[in-house]
Design an enzyme around this catalytic site. Structure first.
Site, PDB file in Angstrom:
ATOM      1  N   ASP A  21       0.833  -1.216   0.000  1.00 43.48           N
ATOM      2  CA  ASP A  21       0.000   0.000   0.000  1.00 43.48           C
ATOM      3  C   ASP A  21       0.865   1.263   0.000  1.00 43.48           C
ATOM      4  O   ASP A  21       1.971   1.252   0.539  1.00 43.48           O
ATOM      5  CB  ASP A  21      -0.921  -0.020   1.230  1.00 43.48           C
ATOM      6  CG  ASP A  21      -2.106   0.924   1.067  1.00 43.48           C
ATOM      7  OD1 ASP A  21      -2.336   1.409  -0.059  1.00 43.48           O
ATOM      8  OD2 ASP A  21      -2.795   1.168   2.076  1.00 43.48           O
ATOM      9  N   ASN A  69     -11.087  -2.337  -5.533  1.00 44.01           N
ATOM     10  CA  ASN A  69     -10.255  -1.427  -6.337  1.00 44.01           C
ATOM     11  C   ASN A  69     -10.857  -1.113  -7.709  1.00 44.01           C
ATOM     12  O   ASN A  69     -10.431  -0.159  -8.375  1.00 44.01           O
ATOM     13  CB  ASN A  69      -8.832  -1.972  -6.503  1.00 44.01           C
ATOM     14  CG  ASN A  69      -7.990  -1.889  -5.244  1.00 44.01           C
ATOM     15  OD1 ASN A  69      -7.111  -2.708  -5.006  1.00 44.01           O
ATOM     16  ND2 ASN A  69      -8.230  -0.885  -4.395  1.00 44.01           N
TER      17      ASN A  69
HETATM   18  C1  IPE Z   1      -5.504  -2.655  -0.258  1.00 44.72           C
HETATM   19  O1  IPE Z   1      -5.134  -1.333  -0.431  1.00 44.72           O
HETATM   20  C2  IPE Z   1      -5.487  -3.379  -1.576  1.00 44.72           C
HETATM   21  C3  IPE Z   1      -4.174  -3.546  -2.188  1.00 44.72           C
HETATM   22  C4  IPE Z   1      -3.021  -3.206  -1.676  1.00 44.72           C
HETATM   23  C5  IPE Z   1      -4.190  -4.162  -3.480  1.00 44.72           C
HETATM   24  P1  IPE Z   1      -6.209  -0.172  -0.602  1.00 44.72           P
HETATM   25  O2  IPE Z   1      -5.443   1.084  -0.751  1.00 44.72           O
HETATM   26  O3  IPE Z   1      -7.153  -0.523  -1.692  1.00 44.72           O
HETATM   27  O4  IPE Z   1      -6.992  -0.253   0.784  1.00 44.72           O
HETATM   28  P2  IPE Z   1      -7.807   0.865   1.571  1.00 44.72           P
HETATM   29  O5  IPE Z   1      -8.791   1.450   0.611  1.00 44.72           O
HETATM   30  O6  IPE Z   1      -6.822   1.875   2.036  1.00 44.72           O
HETATM   31  O7  IPE Z   1      -8.442   0.131   2.707  1.00 44.72           O
HETATM   32  C1  IPE Z   2      -1.498   0.148  -3.411  1.00 44.41           C
HETATM   33  O1  IPE Z   2      -1.243   1.516  -3.468  1.00 44.41           O
HETATM   34  C2  IPE Z   2      -1.680  -0.474  -4.772  1.00 44.41           C
HETATM   35  C3  IPE Z   2      -3.068  -0.826  -5.118  1.00 44.41           C
HETATM   36  C4  IPE Z   2      -4.097  -0.781  -4.321  1.00 44.41           C
HETATM   37  C5  IPE Z   2      -3.296  -1.290  -6.473  1.00 44.41           C
HETATM   38  P1  IPE Z   2      -2.426   2.556  -3.532  1.00 44.41           P
HETATM   39  O2  IPE Z   2      -2.772   2.788  -4.952  1.00 44.41           O
HETATM   40  O3  IPE Z   2      -3.542   2.120  -2.674  1.00 44.41           O
HETATM   41  O4  IPE Z   2      -1.732   3.844  -2.931  1.00 44.41           O
HETATM   42  P2  IPE Z   2      -2.389   4.877  -1.925  1.00 44.41           P
HETATM   43  O5  IPE Z   2      -2.868   4.090  -0.754  1.00 44.41           O
HETATM   44  O6  IPE Z   2      -3.494   5.541  -2.659  1.00 44.41           O
HETATM   45  O7  IPE Z   2      -1.264   5.793  -1.569  1.00 44.41           O
HETATM   46 MG    MG Z   3      -4.010   2.410  -0.716  1.00 47.72          MG
END
Ligand code: IPE
Ligand code: IPE
Ligand code: MG
Length: 247
Positions: A21, A69
């Site tokens: 994340d 997502n």
């Molecule tokens: C969790 O991260 C999913 C992945 C890392 C693929 P998110 O960024 O989607 O989770 P939330 O929305 O912060 O809970």
């Molecule tokens: C994790 O990074 C990757 C995926 C969920 C695909 P994020 O895209 O959630 O990055 P933040 O949390 O918005 O910084």
């Molecule tokens: Mg994220």
């Protein structure tokens, strides 16, 4: 890459799960578009996979795309789907050569057909590899996984193959995407968020959790080293009292 001397080779986790994340925030903090963070995050994953293999970790499961997502902007979703496909095409031969067994978990039927083809190819090609089991969770959601398992078990009961009274944890587990793979010993989540976001809820009942403020693209082998040091200090009791040896 050799194991840092302050890590005990006897206490290396067999299976690490990672919630990768913070890609978006990593990019935004540099004035870059979010997708630049995903691109960099992929490089991080590649480096960490190799490091895990070298340090004797037998399984790595990485959360790449959740069922939630899809609600992101279409451009970002498209970019990610193309990135997964490109990476598989580009990296498969080398991973295969290094003995990586690749698996995917999640509802793969909803992915673009060309990505599904690459996924199937990578899984069949590497199925007998032994160096490390690398599982990528794409369109994965734990609630959906458990619901699907319930549905399959209910069908067995409806067909009379087992009775309702015979349904046990083992049978449920056999219908999860992760059937036959041991539960993670350690979960790492980057970027300072302390939640599971629908990842491996059943499987992580007794997993040790490690949270770090580091954004995923910056999570390097030294950061993994720190996570393992923390893990090795834990006393995993599994609901029991301290073992007699350490009492
Ligand atoms: C969790 O991260 C999913 C992945 C890392 C693929 P998110 O960024 O989607 O989770 P939330 O929305 O912060 O809970
Ligand atoms: C994790 O990074 C990757 C995926 C969920 C695909 P994020 O895209 O959630 O990055 P933040 O949390 O918005 O910084
Ligand atoms: Mg994220």
């Amino acid at each position: 890459m050799t194991l840092p001397p302050d890590l005990d080779p006897q206490k290396i986790p067999q299976h690490i799960a990672m919630i990768m994340d913070g890609n978006g925030r990593w990019a935004t903090s540099r004035g870059l578009p979010r997708i630049a963070g995903h691109r960099q995050g992929a490089k991080t994953l590649k480096q960490l996979l190799r490091c895990c293999k070298d340090w004797g970790i037998k399984a790595l499961t990485a959360y790449a795309f959740s069922t939630e997502n899809w609600q992101r902007p279409i451009e970002e979703v498209d970019f990610l789907m193309h990135l997964f496909e490109r990476l598989l095409r580009r990296e498969l031969a080398q991973m295969h050569q290094e003995g990586v067994r690749i698996s995917f978990i999640g509802d793969l039927s909803a992915l673009p057909p060309s990505l599904q083809t690459e996924i199937e190819h990578s899984m069949t090609e590497t199925v007998n590899n032994q160096a490390i089991h690398f599982t990528i969770a794409v369109n994965y959601g734990s609630r959906s996984e458990i619901t699907r398992a319930c549905r399959q078990v209910a069908e067995l009961v409806a067909q009379g193959q087992i009775s309702a009274g015979e349904v046990n944890e083992n049978i449920v587990e056999q219908h999860l995407y992760t059937a036959d793979t041991p539960a993670p010993d350690l979960l790492i989540r980057t970027s300072g968020e302390m939640r599971l976001s629908n990842f491996l809820l059943w499987q992580m009942a007794y997993t040790e959790m490690y949270f770090t403020e580091i954004f995923w693209p910056d999570f390097d082998t030294e950061a993994l080293h720190q996570a393992l040091l923390s893990y090795q200090k834990r006393d995993r009791r599994f609901g029991q009292v301290k073992t007699l040896l350490s009492a």
